[in-house]
Design a protein around this motif. Sequence first.
Motif, PDB file in Angstrom:
ATOM      1  N   VAL A  86      21.689 -48.167  92.760  1.00 25.96           N
ATOM      2  CA  VAL A  86      20.748 -49.264  92.995  1.00 25.96           C
ATOM      3  C   VAL A  86      21.097 -50.020  94.272  1.00 25.96           C
ATOM      4  N   ASP A  87      22.381 -50.117  94.592  1.00 25.03           N
ATOM      5  CA  ASP A  87      22.785 -50.784  95.833  1.00 25.03           C
ATOM      6  C   ASP A  87      22.228 -50.040  97.044  1.00 25.03           C
ATOM      7  N   GLU A  88      22.373 -48.727  97.042  1.00 27.09           N
ATOM      8  CA  GLU A  88      21.878 -47.896  98.141  1.00 27.09           C
ATOM      9  C   GLU A  88      20.359 -47.856  98.176  1.00 27.09           C
ATOM     10  N   ALA A  89      19.732 -47.983  97.009  1.00 27.45           N
ATOM     11  CA  ALA A  89      18.276 -47.842  96.913  1.00 27.45           C
ATOM     12  C   ALA A  89      17.516 -49.131  97.209  1.00 27.45           C
ATOM     13  N   GLY A  90      18.232 -50.231  97.419  1.00 26.95           N
ATOM     14  CA  GLY A  90      17.563 -51.460  97.812  1.00 26.95           C
ATOM     15  C   GLY A  90      17.447 -52.516  96.736  1.00 26.95           C
ATOM     16  N   ALA A  91      18.149 -52.352  95.617  1.00 23.80           N
ATOM     17  CA  ALA A  91      18.142 -53.369  94.566  1.00 23.80           C
ATOM     18  C   ALA A  91      19.576 -53.646  94.145  1.00 23.80           C
ATOM     19  N   PRO A  92      20.371 -54.204  95.060  1.00 21.49           N
ATOM     20  CA  PRO A  92      21.802 -54.377  94.806  1.00 21.49           C
ATOM     21  C   PRO A  92      22.105 -55.235  93.586  1.00 21.49           C
ATOM     22  N   GLY A  93      23.108 -54.815  92.876  1.00 24.17           N
ATOM     23  CA  GLY A  93      23.609 -55.623  91.771  1.00 24.17           C
ATOM     24  C   GLY A  93      22.935 -55.423  90.439  1.00 24.17           C
ATOM     25  N   ILE A  94      21.900 -54.591  90.359  1.00 24.24           N
ATOM     26  CA  ILE A  94      21.240 -54.381  89.069  1.00 24.24           C
ATOM     27  C   ILE A  94      22.009 -53.303  88.309  1.00 24.24           C
ATOM     28  N   TYR A  95      23.106 -53.716  87.741  1.00 24.26           N
ATOM     29  CA  TYR A  95      23.970 -52.766  87.050  1.00 24.26           C
ATOM     30  C   TYR A  95      23.686 -52.781  85.549  1.00 24.26           C
ATOM     31  N   ILE A  96      23.306 -51.635  85.035  1.00 21.94           N
ATOM     32  CA  ILE A  96      23.072 -51.469  83.602  1.00 21.94           C
ATOM     33  C   ILE A  96      23.787 -50.194  83.194  1.00 21.94           C
ATOM     34  N   SER A  97      24.891 -50.327  82.532  1.00 22.04           N
ATOM     35  CA  SER A  97      25.699 -49.170  82.194  1.00 22.04           C
ATOM     36  C   SER A  97      25.785 -49.011  80.687  1.00 22.04           C
ATOM     37  N   THR A  98      25.305 -47.899  80.202  1.00 23.24           N
ATOM     38  CA  THR A  98      25.488 -47.590  78.792  1.00 23.24           C
ATOM     39  C   THR A  98      26.863 -46.955  78.626  1.00 23.24           C
ATOM     40  N   TRP A  99      27.661 -47.559  77.826  1.00 25.30           N
ATOM     41  CA  TRP A  99      29.018 -47.056  77.654  1.00 25.30           C
ATOM     42  C   TRP A  99      29.303 -46.875  76.169  1.00 25.30           C
ATOM     43  N   TYR A 100      30.376 -46.179  75.899  1.00 28.96           N
ATOM     44  CA  TYR A 100      30.716 -45.842  74.518  1.00 28.96           C
ATOM     45  C   TYR A 100      32.165 -46.216  74.221  1.00 28.96           C
ATOM     46  N   GLY A 101      32.422 -46.484  72.983  1.00 29.95           N
ATOM     47  CA  GLY A 101      33.784 -46.800  72.572  1.00 29.95           C
ATOM     48  C   GLY A 101      34.000 -46.375  71.138  1.00 29.95           C
ATOM     49  N   LEU A 102      35.202 -46.521  70.672  1.00 31.52           N
ATOM     50  CA  LEU A 102      35.553 -46.240  69.284  1.00 31.52           C
ATOM     51  C   LEU A 102      36.087 -47.514  68.646  1.00 31.52           C
ATOM     52  N   TRP A 103      35.620 -47.808  67.441  1.00 33.62           N
ATOM     53  CA  TRP A 103      36.055 -49.007  66.741  1.00 33.62           C
ATOM     54  C   TRP A 103      36.486 -48.668  65.324  1.00 33.62           C
ATOM     55  N   VAL A 104      37.401 -49.428  64.796  1.00 32.84           N
ATOM     56  CA  VAL A 104      37.816 -49.304  63.399  1.00 32.84           C
ATOM     57  C   VAL A 104      37.780 -50.698  62.772  1.00 32.84           C
ATOM     58  N   PRO A 105      37.820 -50.789  61.451  1.00 28.98           N
ATOM     59  CA  PRO A 105      37.783 -52.112  60.817  1.00 28.98           C
ATOM     60  C   PRO A 105      39.010 -52.957  61.155  1.00 28.98           C
ATOM     61  N   LYS A 106      38.803 -54.251  61.216  1.00 28.52           N
ATOM     62  CA  LYS A 106      39.921 -55.167  61.401  1.00 28.52           C
ATOM     63  C   LYS A 106      40.853 -55.029  60.196  1.00 28.52           C
ATOM     64  N   GLY A 107      42.132 -54.996  60.462  1.00 29.40           N
ATOM     65  CA  GLY A 107      43.094 -54.809  59.399  1.00 29.40           C
ATOM     66  C   GLY A 107      43.615 -53.391  59.328  1.00 29.40           C
ATOM     67  N   THR A 108      43.021 -52.484  60.116  1.00 32.64           N
ATOM     68  CA  THR A 108      43.517 -51.111  60.164  1.00 32.64           C
ATOM     69  C   THR A 108      44.944 -51.116  60.698  1.00 32.64           C
ATOM     70  N   PRO A 109      45.854 -50.409  60.045  1.00 33.42           N
ATOM     71  CA  PRO A 109      47.261 -50.411  60.491  1.00 33.42           C
ATOM     72  C   PRO A 109      47.414 -49.966  61.944  1.00 33.42           C
ATOM     73  N   GLN A 110      48.375 -50.554  62.634  1.00 30.69           N
ATOM     74  CA  GLN A 110      48.595 -50.250  64.042  1.00 30.69           C
ATOM     75  C   GLN A 110      48.941 -48.779  64.252  1.00 30.69           C
ATOM     76  N   GLU A 111      49.631 -48.179  63.269  1.00 36.19           N
ATOM     77  CA  GLU A 111      49.969 -46.758  63.384  1.00 36.19           C
ATOM     78  C   GLU A 111      48.711 -45.914  63.510  1.00 36.19           C
ATOM     79  N   ALA A 112      47.708 -46.227  62.688  1.00 40.62           N
ATOM     80  CA  ALA A 112      46.445 -45.490  62.733  1.00 40.62           C
ATOM     81  C   ALA A 112      45.722 -45.741  64.049  1.00 40.62           C
ATOM     82  N   ILE A 113      45.713 -46.997  64.494  1.00 33.15           N
ATOM     83  CA  ILE A 113      45.056 -47.343  65.766  1.00 33.15           C
ATOM     84  C   ILE A 113      45.717 -46.598  66.916  1.00 33.15           C
ATOM     85  N   ASP A 114      47.041 -46.612  66.936  1.00 31.43           N
ATOM     86  CA  ASP A 114      47.775 -45.949  68.016  1.00 31.43           C
ATOM     87  C   ASP A 114      47.510 -44.446  68.031  1.00 31.43           C
ATOM     88  N   LYS A 115      47.522 -43.820  66.852  1.00 34.86           N
ATOM     89  CA  LYS A 115      47.318 -42.376  66.795  1.00 34.86           C
ATOM     90  C   LYS A 115      45.883 -41.990  67.148  1.00 34.86           C
TER      91      LYS A 115
END
Length: 305
Positions: free
Chosen positions: A217-246
């Motif tokens: 968009v910067d090169e095309a003439g509309a600088p700064g219009i950033y819309i990024s679809t991104w992905y992540g992984l989540w687990v419930p709060k309280g999940t043991p750190q060992e599981a999170i780390d692994k």
Amino acid sequence: MRRLSLAVAIATVALTCAAAAQGYPNRPVTLVVPYGAGGPVDVLARALSEPMRAALGQPVVIENVVGANGTLGVGRVVHAQPDGYTVNIGNWPSNITNGAIYNLNYDIQKDLPAKDLKEFIAWLKANPDKATEGTAGLGSGQHISGVYFQKITGTKFQFVPYKSGSADIIRDITAGHIDFTFDQAITSLSHINGGNVRALAVTSDKRLDAAPDIPTVDEAGAPGIYISTWYGLWVPKGTPQEAIDKLGAAARAAMADPALRQRLSNLGQQIPPPEQQSAAALAVHTKAEIEKWHPIIKEAGIKAE
């Protein structure tokens, strides 16, 4: 077209509960996709499942929990036992924008005359409310992207909701029934490469490795219009750190696999550098995204129907 990135850190979604994860993992891990089979998130989940299985030494089972723009699937994980065996693979709409749209119980074309983004914006300004953008419905990524684009560019156009998502939107753009959409590279690149639709820009400050001829968009003439679809992984709060780390280590190992990296690159994915592959980095990015998008959504009055 929206740029995609894939966050591989493990963060937590809020619901407190204590659980032990002795010898984790000693049974299959369920990866919950909050959308239907065959969609972008589902495709990514299935690409990740095999290398993660190899790293964890246990099967990674895909479970599609569909409904309410992803909120049901996220909710399924929020309320799961926090033992590391139920993981949510979510994205920008399911885990960010929905929080400003729903009352949750847990904490781009018919050929237009324009040939590039500058001409497209000029045409929209000269023809307010004449163009139509296909969306997957109220509050979807395409809808919010369109609202943001209107706000930044001072343009107006109509939104056309589709219950069936990207496939029918692209079909109707090709057929000339609607004008454009903000689509994800993972579903639109094949149509772009096949010459069925034209990409005006990538809503990012970097070009896609899989589509280096499409300007940002910067090169095309509309600088700064950033819309990024991104992905992540989540687990419930309280999940043991060992599981999170692994789980985090398994995801990072999967992202380091050359075959998977090439597959994701071919799908238009951008893998973040190692220093961004941590729970802390994901938490910082999540906070920044909420601070950016929630006010825009609320200002536009987007609410669940």
